[in-house]
Enzyme design. Structure first.
Site, PDB file in Angstrom:
ATOM      1  N   TYR A 153       0.836  -1.206   0.000  1.00 24.37           N
ATOM      2  CA  TYR A 153       0.000   0.000   0.000  1.00 24.37           C
ATOM      3  C   TYR A 153       0.876   1.263   0.000  1.00 24.37           C
ATOM      4  O   TYR A 153       0.634   2.201  -0.762  1.00 24.37           O
ATOM      5  CB  TYR A 153      -0.888  -0.056   1.244  1.00 24.37           C
ATOM      6  CG  TYR A 153      -1.918   1.034   1.385  1.00 24.37           C
ATOM      7  CD1 TYR A 153      -3.119   0.972   0.683  1.00 24.37           C
ATOM      8  CD2 TYR A 153      -1.709   2.107   2.253  1.00 24.37           C
ATOM      9  CE1 TYR A 153      -4.086   1.967   0.843  1.00 24.37           C
ATOM     10  CE2 TYR A 153      -2.667   3.095   2.419  1.00 24.37           C
ATOM     11  CZ  TYR A 153      -3.855   3.026   1.719  1.00 24.37           C
ATOM     12  OH  TYR A 153      -4.803   4.003   1.887  1.00 24.37           O
ATOM     13  N   ALA A 155       3.930   1.567  -1.045  1.00 25.38           N
ATOM     14  CA  ALA A 155       4.627   1.692  -2.333  1.00 25.38           C
ATOM     15  C   ALA A 155       3.700   2.305  -3.370  1.00 25.38           C
ATOM     16  O   ALA A 155       4.091   3.203  -4.123  1.00 25.38           O
ATOM     17  CB  ALA A 155       5.123   0.324  -2.799  1.00 25.38           C
TER      18      ALA A 155
HETATM   19  N1  LIG Z   1      -9.760   5.672   5.294  1.00 19.29           N
HETATM   20  C1  LIG Z   1      -8.546   6.099   5.504  1.00 19.29           C
HETATM   21  O1  LIG Z   1      -8.108   6.209   6.654  1.00 19.29           O
HETATM   22  C2  LIG Z   1      -7.650   6.482   4.379  1.00 19.29           C
HETATM   23  C3  LIG Z   1      -6.430   7.069   4.693  1.00 19.29           C
HETATM   24  C4  LIG Z   1      -5.574   7.453   3.685  1.00 19.29           C
HETATM   25  C5  LIG Z   1      -5.937   7.242   2.377  1.00 19.29           C
HETATM   26  N2  LIG Z   1      -7.121   6.666   2.082  1.00 19.29           N
HETATM   27  C6  LIG Z   1      -7.431   6.479   0.671  1.00 19.29           C
HETATM   28  O2  LIG Z   1      -8.642   7.133   0.353  1.00 19.29           O
HETATM   29  C7  LIG Z   1      -9.304   6.440  -0.690  1.00 19.29           C
HETATM   30  C8  LIG Z   1     -10.723   6.123  -0.270  1.00 19.29           C
HETATM   31  O3  LIG Z   1     -10.673   5.345   0.893  1.00 19.29           O
HETATM   32  P1  LIG Z   1     -11.952   5.007   1.787  1.00 19.29           P
HETATM   33  O4  LIG Z   1     -11.469   4.886   3.153  1.00 19.29           O
HETATM   34  O5  LIG Z   1     -13.051   5.931   1.456  1.00 19.29           O
HETATM   35  O6  LIG Z   1     -12.260   3.533   1.228  1.00 19.29           O
HETATM   36  P2  LIG Z   1     -13.580   2.651   1.254  1.00 19.29           P
HETATM   37  O7  LIG Z   1     -14.596   3.242   2.180  1.00 19.29           O
HETATM   38  O8  LIG Z   1     -13.119   1.282   1.461  1.00 19.29           O
HETATM   39  O9  LIG Z   1     -14.124   2.837  -0.252  1.00 19.29           O
HETATM   40  C9  LIG Z   1     -13.324   2.407  -1.329  1.00 19.29           C
HETATM   41  C10 LIG Z   1     -13.967   2.852  -2.618  1.00 19.29           C
HETATM   42  O10 LIG Z   1     -13.131   2.412  -3.706  1.00 19.29           O
HETATM   43  C11 LIG Z   1     -13.903   1.656  -4.618  1.00 19.29           C
HETATM   44  N3  LIG Z   1     -13.087   0.616  -5.269  1.00 19.29           N
HETATM   45  C12 LIG Z   1     -12.385  -0.395  -4.695  1.00 19.29           C
HETATM   46  N4  LIG Z   1     -11.781  -1.152  -5.634  1.00 19.29           N
HETATM   47  C13 LIG Z   1     -12.106  -0.605  -6.828  1.00 19.29           C
HETATM   48  C14 LIG Z   1     -11.812  -0.929  -8.181  1.00 19.29           C
HETATM   49  N5  LIG Z   1     -11.050  -1.977  -8.518  1.00 19.29           N
HETATM   50  N6  LIG Z   1     -12.348  -0.163  -9.157  1.00 19.29           N
HETATM   51  C15 LIG Z   1     -13.121   0.892  -8.843  1.00 19.29           C
HETATM   52  N7  LIG Z   1     -13.427   1.265  -7.603  1.00 19.29           N
HETATM   53  C16 LIG Z   1     -12.934   0.521  -6.611  1.00 19.29           C
HETATM   54  C17 LIG Z   1     -15.008   1.063  -3.779  1.00 19.29           C
HETATM   55  O11 LIG Z   1     -16.093   0.707  -4.607  1.00 19.29           O
HETATM   56  P3  LIG Z   1     -17.169  -0.419  -4.128  1.00 19.29           P
HETATM   57  O12 LIG Z   1     -18.044   0.242  -3.116  1.00 19.29           O
HETATM   58  O13 LIG Z   1     -17.882  -0.777  -5.370  1.00 19.29           O
HETATM   59  O14 LIG Z   1     -16.352  -1.537  -3.545  1.00 19.29           O
HETATM   60  C18 LIG Z   1     -15.324   2.238  -2.846  1.00 19.29           C
HETATM   61  O15 LIG Z   1     -16.135   3.180  -3.486  1.00 19.29           O
HETATM   62  C19 LIG Z   1      -8.451   5.210  -0.991  1.00 19.29           C
HETATM   63  O16 LIG Z   1      -7.604   5.482  -2.082  1.00 19.29           O
HETATM   64  C20 LIG Z   1      -7.653   5.042   0.284  1.00 19.29           C
HETATM   65  O17 LIG Z   1      -6.438   4.364   0.038  1.00 19.29           O
HETATM   66  C21 LIG Z   1      -7.988   6.278   3.062  1.00 19.29           C
END
Ligand SMILES: NC(=O)c1ccc[n+]([C@@H]2O[C@H](COP(=O)([O-])OP(=O)(O)OC[C@H]3O[C@@H](n4cnc5c(N)ncnc54)[C@H](OP(=O)(O)O)[C@@H]3O)[C@@H](O)[C@H]2O)c1
Lengths: 246, 78
Positions: A153, A155
């Site tokens: 992740y 990377a």
């Molecule tokens: N939460 C944190 O603490 C945090 C911190 C730093 C960075 N981030 C980053 O912020 C972003 C959003 O995170 P989140 O916490 O909101 O995640 P989340 O609640 O798990 O939601 C992930 C989203 O990505 C979509 N997704 C997953 N695989 C996919 C694919 N192959 N093609 C298209 N869409 C896909 C999912 O769609 P489905 O609903 O259809 O599965 C969902 O809408 C991510 O890039 C994550 O790495 C999060």
């Protein structure tokens, strides 16, 4: 205000992506949010119309190059060329490196990093023609400071930062900005998967003493997408409650 | 209906911001007309649109002058 602009947000079915889609819509943008299932896409359409926003949900797997081409053509036909792209879709597959499976590594690189390459490339043509655009990539504090159990992740997320800086240099002269937001720990499904003790320990390391809300990230995206972002490119905005200061 | 050459020339003039008489058959877009690498990508995009075709990257790289652009389009358009 973003009235008249078309914004494409990947992974907008829940969490940070949903908050981003709603905030861009509140600024007047037409928002296309994507999910990996038709059901997810319908939910996006529903919350957008409930908010009185223009736009729709679309089913898109960001690891599928053909699907990206097709969905983008569809969006352009229905709504116009997206000039705001938010690469938000992302997953985790945590493991110690010693135990990491090739699939865990590959899934993360494909979904979190190669997707940014594919989506950005696909959207650039339209942005060049429109003589401007904003690409906003969602990385992570983990890509900046590292985290045990997340070599894959981290990377991918650090890769996004280098990618963004390079692309910012390539397309700057075309009035297209490329920036990264590196969120800290945000309260979404992704972090709800962590054990309670770990969440508590994490909160202790955050000067602002709380996990971030998806809206905290959304506001930063809207800032970069709007007037405030006009002269900002190639930057990483660390939105992490102070847990890591650069 | 203007000739292929005229249509290509018009695009080169627009995209590179040069005068029409500078765009001779063998003037190099990059060396003589001051195009940078991104300009050449945009030029090919504009050609694709004007002639409603898709120019593969390997072919696009070989289009460096008006004469080459014209030759490619003549050879590949019905
Ligand atoms: N939460 C944190 O603490 C945090 C911190 C730093 C960075 N981030 C980053 O912020 C972003 C959003 O995170 P989140 O916490 O909101 O995640 P989340 O609640 O798990 O939601 C992930 C989203 O990505 C979509 N997704 C997953 N695989 C996919 C694919 N192959 N093609 C298209 N869409 C896909 C999912 O769609 P489905 O609903 O259809 O599965 C969902 O809408 C991510 O890039 C994550 O790495 C999060």
């Amino acid at each position: 205000m973003l009235t008249g602009k078309v914004a494409l947000v990947t992974g907008a079915s829940r969490g940070i992506g949903k908050a981003i889609a709603l905030d861009l819509a509140a600024q007047g943008a037409t928002v296309i949010g994507t999910a990996t299932s038709e059901g997810g896409a319908e939910k996006i359409s529903a919350y957008l119309s409930e908010a009185g926003a223009q736009g729709a949900g679309k089913c898109l797997n960001v690891t599928d190059a053909q699907m990206i081409t097709d969905v983008l053509a569809e969006i352009t036909k229905e709504f116009g060329v997206p000039t705001i792209l938010v690469n938000n879709a992302g997953i985790t597959r945590d493991n110690l490196l010693m135990r990491m499976k090739d699939e865990e590594w590959d899934d993360i690189i494909q979904t979190n990093l190669s997707s940014v390459y594919r989506m950005s490339k696909a959207c650039l043509r339209g942005m060049m023609k429109a003589k401007g655009g904003r690409i906003i990539n969602i990385a992570s504090v983990v890509g900046v400071m590292g985290n045990a159990g997340q070599t894959n992740y981290a990377a991918a997320k650090a890769g996004i930062i280098g990618f963004s800086k390079s692309l910012a240099r390539e397309v700057g002269a075309r009035n297209i900005t490329v920036n990264t937001i590196a969120p800290g720990f945000i309260d979404t499904d992704m972090t709800r998967a962590l054990p309670e003790e770990q969440r508590a320990a994490l909160t202790n390391q955050i000067p602002l003493s709380r996990l971030g809300e998806p809206e905290d990230i959304a506001k930063s995206v809207t800032f970069l997408a709007g007037e405030g972002g006009s002269y900002i490119t190639g930057q990483t905005l660390n939105v992490n409650g102070g847990m890591y200061m650069i | 209906m203007s000739s292929i050459e005229e249509r290509v020339k018009k695009i080169v003039v627009e995209q590179l911001g040069v005068e029409e008489d500078q765009v001779t058959a063998d003037a190099s877009f990059v060396d003589d007309l001051g195009a940078d690498s991104l300009d050449t990508v945009e030029l090919v995009m504009a050609l694709e649109e004007e002639f409603d075709c898709e120019i593969p990257d390997e072919e696009a790289e070989k289009i460096a002058t008006l004469a080459q652009a014209k030759a490619y389009i003549e050879a590949n358009l019905d």
